[in-house]
Design a protein around this motif. Structure first.
Motif, PDB file in Angstrom:
ATOM      1  N   PRO A  48      24.195 116.862 119.128  1.00  0.00           N
ATOM      2  CA  PRO A  48      24.799 117.713 120.169  1.00  0.00           C
ATOM      3  C   PRO A  48      23.764 118.330 121.115  1.00  0.00           C
ATOM      4  CG  PRO A  48      25.786 118.180 118.048  1.00  0.00           C
ATOM      5  CD  PRO A  48      24.634 117.250 117.781  1.00  0.00           C
ATOM      6  N   LEU A  49      22.566 118.601 120.618  1.00  0.00           N
ATOM      7  CA  LEU A  49      21.474 119.130 121.427  1.00  0.00           C
ATOM      8  C   LEU A  49      20.284 118.210 121.227  1.00  0.00           C
ATOM      9  CD1 LEU A  49      20.754 121.528 123.280  1.00  0.00           C
ATOM     10  CD2 LEU A  49      19.832 122.670 121.259  1.00  0.00           C
ATOM     11  N   ILE A  50      19.721 117.709 122.314  1.00  0.00           N
ATOM     12  CA  ILE A  50      18.647 116.725 122.214  1.00  0.00           C
ATOM     13  C   ILE A  50      17.461 117.146 123.073  1.00  0.00           C
ATOM     14  CG2 ILE A  50      19.790 115.303 123.946  1.00  0.00           C
ATOM     15  CD1 ILE A  50      18.510 112.858 122.580  1.00  0.00           C
ATOM     16  N   GLU A  51      16.278 116.955 122.527  1.00  0.00           N
ATOM     17  CA  GLU A  51      15.044 117.224 123.276  1.00  0.00           C
ATOM     18  C   GLU A  51      14.644 115.924 123.961  1.00  0.00           C
ATOM     19  OE1 GLU A  51      10.356 117.876 122.318  1.00  0.00           O
ATOM     20  OE2 GLU A  51      11.794 118.890 120.995  1.00  0.00           O
ATOM     21  N   MET A  52      14.440 116.007 125.274  1.00  0.00           N
ATOM     22  CA  MET A  52      14.021 114.828 126.034  1.00  0.00           C
ATOM     23  C   MET A  52      12.752 115.136 126.795  1.00  0.00           C
ATOM     24  SD  MET A  52      17.564 113.248 127.543  1.00  0.00           S
ATOM     25  CE  MET A  52      16.893 111.624 127.833  1.00  0.00           C
ATOM     26  N   ASN A  53      11.838 114.193 126.743  1.00  0.00           N
ATOM     27  CA  ASN A  53      10.613 114.254 127.521  1.00  0.00           C
ATOM     28  C   ASN A  53      10.506 112.924 128.242  1.00  0.00           C
ATOM     29  OD1 ASN A  53       7.992 114.130 128.482  1.00  0.00           O
ATOM     30  ND2 ASN A  53       7.144 115.258 126.757  1.00  0.00           N
ATOM     31  N   LEU A  55       8.691 111.095 131.226  1.00  0.00           N
ATOM     32  CA  LEU A  55       7.577 111.099 132.171  1.00  0.00           C
ATOM     33  C   LEU A  55       7.077 112.524 132.439  1.00  0.00           C
ATOM     34  CD1 LEU A  55       8.866 108.361 134.631  1.00  0.00           C
ATOM     35  CD2 LEU A  55       7.479 108.077 132.567  1.00  0.00           C
ATOM     36  N   MET A  56       6.833 113.249 131.358  1.00  0.00           N
ATOM     37  CA  MET A  56       6.252 114.596 131.374  1.00  0.00           C
ATOM     38  C   MET A  56       7.241 115.700 131.748  1.00  0.00           C
ATOM     39  SD  MET A  56       3.260 113.882 130.283  1.00  0.00           S
ATOM     40  CE  MET A  56       2.327 115.365 130.501  1.00  0.00           C
ATOM     41  N   ASP A  57       8.485 115.384 131.982  1.00  0.00           N
ATOM     42  CA  ASP A  57       9.514 116.392 132.252  1.00  0.00           C
ATOM     43  C   ASP A  57      10.264 116.628 130.952  1.00  0.00           C
ATOM     44  OD1 ASP A  57      11.307 118.146 133.382  1.00  0.00           O
ATOM     45  OD2 ASP A  57      12.481 116.592 134.383  1.00  0.00           O
ATOM     46  N   GLU A  58       9.987 117.773 130.310  1.00  0.00           N
ATOM     47  CA  GLU A  58      10.515 118.043 128.981  1.00  0.00           C
ATOM     48  C   GLU A  58      11.482 119.217 128.993  1.00  0.00           C
ATOM     49  OE1 GLU A  58       8.913 118.843 124.439  1.00  0.00           O
ATOM     50  OE2 GLU A  58       7.491 118.602 126.064  1.00  0.00           O
ATOM     51  N   ASN A  59      12.600 119.042 128.255  1.00  0.00           N
ATOM     52  CA  ASN A  59      13.584 120.102 128.127  1.00  0.00           C
ATOM     53  C   ASN A  59      14.565 119.736 127.028  1.00  0.00           C
ATOM     54  OD1 ASN A  59      14.978 122.483 128.687  1.00  0.00           O
ATOM     55  ND2 ASN A  59      14.911 122.135 130.896  1.00  0.00           N
ATOM     56  N   GLU A  60      15.401 120.691 126.626  1.00  0.00           N
ATOM     57  CA  GLU A  60      16.498 120.429 125.708  1.00  0.00           C
ATOM     58  C   GLU A  60      17.779 120.349 126.513  1.00  0.00           C
ATOM     59  OE1 GLU A  60      15.425 122.107 121.313  1.00  0.00           O
ATOM     60  OE2 GLU A  60      16.664 123.340 122.600  1.00  0.00           O
ATOM     61  N   TYR A  61      18.620 119.386 126.147  1.00  0.00           N
ATOM     62  CA  TYR A  61      19.842 119.153 126.896  1.00  0.00           C
ATOM     63  C   TYR A  61      21.011 118.967 125.936  1.00  0.00           C
ATOM     64  CZ  TYR A  61      16.517 118.012 130.581  1.00  0.00           C
ATOM     65  OH  TYR A  61      15.494 118.055 131.479  1.00  0.00           O
ATOM     66  N   SER A  62      22.207 119.216 126.459  1.00  0.00           N
ATOM     67  CA  SER A  62      23.400 118.857 125.711  1.00  0.00           C
ATOM     68  C   SER A  62      23.497 117.335 125.714  1.00  0.00           C
ATOM     69  CB  SER A  62      24.646 119.463 126.360  1.00  0.00           C
ATOM     70  OG  SER A  62      24.926 118.795 127.587  1.00  0.00           O
ATOM     71  N   LYS A  63      24.328 116.820 124.856  1.00  0.00           N
ATOM     72  CA  LYS A  63      24.544 115.375 124.761  1.00  0.00           C
ATOM     73  C   LYS A  63      24.950 114.783 126.117  1.00  0.00           C
ATOM     74  CE  LYS A  63      27.228 112.202 121.910  1.00  0.00           C
ATOM     75  NZ  LYS A  63      28.046 112.068 120.708  1.00  0.00           N
ATOM     76  N   ALA A  64      25.869 115.446 126.811  1.00  0.00           N
ATOM     77  CA  ALA A  64      26.354 114.957 128.106  1.00  0.00           C
ATOM     78  C   ALA A  64      25.262 114.992 129.171  1.00  0.00           C
ATOM     79  CB  ALA A  64      27.560 115.770 128.561  1.00  0.00           C
ATOM     80  N   GLN A  65      24.498 116.085 129.218  1.00  0.00           N
ATOM     81  CA  GLN A  65      23.400 116.186 130.188  1.00  0.00           C
ATOM     82  C   GLN A  65      22.348 115.122 129.913  1.00  0.00           C
ATOM     83  OE1 GLN A  65      22.435 120.271 129.186  1.00  0.00           O
ATOM     84  NE2 GLN A  65      22.927 120.930 131.278  1.00  0.00           N
ATOM     85  N   ALA A  66      22.008 114.938 128.634  1.00  0.00           N
ATOM     86  CA  ALA A  66      20.983 113.957 128.261  1.00  0.00           C
ATOM     87  C   ALA A  66      21.412 112.547 128.656  1.00  0.00           C
ATOM     88  CB  ALA A  66      20.704 114.042 126.770  1.00  0.00           C
ATOM     89  N   GLU A  67      22.690 112.249 128.510  1.00  0.00           N
ATOM     90  CA  GLU A  67      23.177 110.928 128.918  1.00  0.00           C
ATOM     91  C   GLU A  67      22.977 110.712 130.412  1.00  0.00           C
ATOM     92  OE1 GLU A  67      27.141 108.131 129.330  1.00  0.00           O
ATOM     93  OE2 GLU A  67      27.333 110.037 128.272  1.00  0.00           O
ATOM     94  N   LEU A  68      23.283 111.721 131.230  1.00  0.00           N
ATOM     95  CA  LEU A  68      23.108 111.598 132.682  1.00  0.00           C
ATOM     96  C   LEU A  68      21.642 111.404 133.059  1.00  0.00           C
ATOM     97  CD1 LEU A  68      25.610 114.333 133.921  1.00  0.00           C
ATOM     98  CD2 LEU A  68      25.890 111.838 134.013  1.00  0.00           C
ATOM     99  N   ILE A 112      11.634 107.541 119.612  1.00  0.00           N
ATOM    100  CA  ILE A 112      12.942 108.084 119.238  1.00  0.00           C
ATOM    101  C   ILE A 112      12.863 108.648 117.824  1.00  0.00           C
ATOM    102  CG2 ILE A 112      15.378 107.555 118.866  1.00  0.00           C
ATOM    103  CD1 ILE A 112      14.981 105.155 120.778  1.00  0.00           C
ATOM    104  N   SER A 113      13.237 109.912 117.683  1.00  0.00           N
ATOM    105  CA  SER A 113      13.300 110.559 116.372  1.00  0.00           C
ATOM    106  C   SER A 113      14.754 110.835 116.035  1.00  0.00           C
ATOM    107  CB  SER A 113      12.533 111.882 116.378  1.00  0.00           C
ATOM    108  OG  SER A 113      11.175 111.662 116.650  1.00  0.00           O
ATOM    109  N   MET A 114      15.143 110.449 114.832  1.00  0.00           N
ATOM    110  CA  MET A 114      16.504 110.678 114.358  1.00  0.00           C
ATOM    111  C   MET A 114      16.436 111.516 113.083  1.00  0.00           C
ATOM    112  SD  MET A 114      18.185 106.886 114.854  1.00  0.00           S
ATOM    113  CE  MET A 114      19.898 107.374 114.997  1.00  0.00           C
TER     114      MET A 114
END
Length: 133
Positions: A48-53, A55-68, A112-114
């Protein structure tokens, strides 16, 4: 007599038939989704909450935001080939893989970490960086 012959022949074919004992690894499926630029199916593995980095742009996003965000990255960097180059799946609660993603113009390293939540593993972290090697 006819029944025993049928059972014997049936048993013979069952013994000799190939058995698919190994399930497809989640990372193989995810690599296929990356190759197809299928952010929707990749996000099906998101927590439900995913950390994405990316190309050096890092943040935590909701599942829907991360998909976009992932959809945007994949549309700008259409994969030509994707392969799993490393995987760690010996822990009962943690999985990790590194994918090599080749686009028309650049090569990327996707980590990818699961983590296990209940009975399922969900992607908690995705890191995409330029492959320096």
């Amino acid at each position: 007599m006819g029944t025993s012959i049928f059972i014997t022949i049936f048993s013979f074919f069952i013994i000799l038939s190939p058995v698919k004992s190994q399930k497809t690894d989640a990372f193989d499926s995810i690599a296929g989704y990356f190759k197809a630029s299928d952010s929707r199916n990749i996000s099906g593995h998101f927590a439900p909450l995913i950390e994405m980095n990316i190309l050096m742009d890092e943040n935590e996003y909701s599942k829907a935001q991360a998909e976009l965000i992932l959809r945007d990255f994949l549309s700008k960097n259409k994969p030509v080939s994707v392969k799993v180059i490393h995987r760690l799946n010996s822990s009962p609660n943690y999985r990790f893989a590194v994918l090599s993603l080749q686009s028309a113009n650049s090569k990327f390293r996707v980590s990818i970490s699961m983590a296990k939540d209940g009975e399922m593993f969900y992607i908690k972290v995705i890191r995409i960086e330029y492959d320096k090697g």
